[in-house]
Motif scaffolding. Structure first.
Motif, short mmCIF file in Angstrom:
data_model
loop_
_atom_site.label_atom_id
_atom_site.label_comp_id
_atom_site.label_asym_id
_atom_site.label_seq_id
_atom_site.Cartn_x
_atom_site.Cartn_y
_atom_site.Cartn_z
N LEU A 90 -3.87 5.94 1.85
CA LEU A 90 -5.22 6.42 2.15
C LEU A 90 -5.19 7.79 2.83
O LEU A 90 -5.99 8.67 2.50
N TYR A 150 -8.20 -4.02 -1.26
CA TYR A 150 -7.27 -3.34 -0.36
C TYR A 150 -6.40 -4.31 0.42
O TYR A 150 -5.26 -3.98 0.76
N SER A 164 -13.32 5.17 2.14
CA SER A 164 -12.46 4.25 1.40
C SER A 164 -12.72 2.80 1.73
O SER A 164 -13.11 2.00 0.87
N LEU A 218 -2.08 2.84 -5.31
CA LEU A 218 -3.26 2.99 -4.44
C LEU A 218 -3.57 4.46 -4.21
O LEU A 218 -4.75 4.86 -4.21
N TYR A 219 -2.55 5.27 -4.02
CA TYR A 219 -2.76 6.71 -3.82
C TYR A 219 -3.44 7.33 -5.04
O TYR A 219 -4.42 8.07 -4.91
N ASN A 257 -13.32 11.64 3.06
CA ASN A 257 -12.62 10.83 2.08
C ASN A 257 -12.11 9.53 2.69
O ASN A 257 -12.30 8.45 2.14
N SER A 258 -11.45 9.62 3.84
CA SER A 258 -10.86 8.41 4.44
C SER A 258 -11.93 7.49 5.03
O SER A 258 -11.75 6.27 5.03
N ALA A 266 -4.25 10.45 0.24
CA ALA A 266 -5.37 10.85 -0.61
C ALA A 266 -6.33 11.76 0.14
O ALA A 266 -6.85 12.73 -0.42
N ARG A 321 -10.58 8.53 -7.63
CA ARG A 321 -11.94 8.20 -7.21
C ARG A 321 -12.72 9.45 -6.83
O ARG A 321 -13.86 9.63 -7.25
N LYS A 327 -5.18 5.82 -7.31
CA LYS A 327 -6.54 5.28 -7.43
C LYS A 327 -7.51 6.01 -6.52
O LYS A 327 -8.63 6.35 -6.91
N GLU A 328 -7.09 6.31 -5.27
CA GLU A 328 -7.96 7.02 -4.34
C GLU A 328 -8.19 8.46 -4.77
O GLU A 328 -9.29 8.99 -4.64
#
Length: 290
Positions: free
Chosen positions: A137, A123, A110, A40-41, A106-107, A140, A47, A43-44
């Motif tokens: 999240l 998610y 998401s 997940l990290y 950024n956060s 990232a 992105r 992927k973020e």
């Protein structure tokens, strides 16, 4: 004669060897899901890195223009603030401000984009705990803030008349990470609450931007009226910028006792409070689950 079907020895062995599935709601992964957290990290990070011209370089250039404008307009005639040239005083604050704003951006994007596009299940469905989801999240968001800050620092390092060599690298790293985490948590809370991009933009315009601009980024707080100094001291972003600036110039613009230690404790406490709020919101599934 026995009409019951006969079960051969091989069938019984196969049934015995069949995997036993856990009851619904019982987790199989009872420890930290490191591969899932890393996935997940990454992927973020990918992105925002795919559009790095917009997410990293554009904020750095915009913030650099602030430096040019303010140093030309207010930094002439050898003006100094708390004993250092005005350009050296304002540069760390601008770097920190850009890091905070981009961590929030950024956060806050998401989970909100997942809610709007209907991909929020990406998610919520993977075998990730709430703590692992928050860690990925926030990680990232902090990564993006660091990249923006590093790009801006490189540009200022090459800019004539500005000295941004750190005096205390530990303070730069500590307050940079704590400040980015603080706005990252605020961004996650915003993404849970918001139902459209206008809501997130409202928080940016009416909360994040005023907190950043009224935190001593462009001026020394000790020059303000006493009542406005009290307002600044109630602003947690002020402590992030003050500690970050201390890492570069080795001095602070505050009359409070033990200012650097106080700033670190305020940021740690703020992060704990925002982290607990974020965790509780995600556990409850408010505005995320039917």
């Amino acid at each position: 004669m026995n009409d019951q079907p006969q079960i051969s020895r091989s069938d019984s062995n196969n049934n015995a060897a069949a995997p036993a599935f856990a009851e619904p709601g019982v987790p199989h992964i009872r420890t930290l899901n490191v591969p899932g957290l890393q996935a997940l990290y990454v992927k973020e990070v990918r992105r925002f890195f795919k559009v790095q011209l917009q997410t990293i370089w554009a904020p750095a250039v915009t913030t650099l223009l602030f430096l040019v404008i303010f140093t030309v307009a207010l930094g002439g005639a050898g003006r100094k603030v708390i004993g250092v040239p005005f350009a050296d005083f304002i540069a760390p604050g601008l770097i920190m401000m850009a890091m905070l704003q981009n961590s929030f951006a950024n956060s806050s994007f998401s989970l909100l984009v997942g809610k709007i596009q209907g991909t929020i299940v990406d998610y919520l469905m993977p075998p990730l705990g709430v703590g692992e989801l928050v860690t990925a999240l926030i990680g990232a968001a902090v990564t993006r803030a660091i990249l923006v800050g590093f790009a801006l620092w490189l540009a200022m390092l090459l800019w004539p008349g500005v000295h941004v060599g750190p005096d205390h690298l530990w303070a730069v790293a500590l307050f940079g990470v704590l400040g980015a985490m603080m706005l990252g948590f605020l961004g996650l809370v915003t993404s849970v609450w918001a139902e459209k991009f206008d809501h997130a933009a409202a928080v940016t315009n009416f909360v994040v931007t005023p907190l950043a601009l009224l935190s001593g980024t462009f001026y020394s707080v000790d020059r303000l009226a006493p009542w406005f100094q009290g307002v600044a001291h109630a602003n947690p972003v002020y402590y992030a910028i003050m500690g970050f600036r201390f890492g570069f110039i080795g001095t602070v613009d505050s009359t409070i006792s033990h200012p650097v230690l106080t700033a670190a404790l305020v940021l740690v406490a703020t992060n704990i409070v925002l982290g607990v709020i974020t965790y509780r919101l995600l556990v409850s599934g408010w505005k995320l689950k039917a």
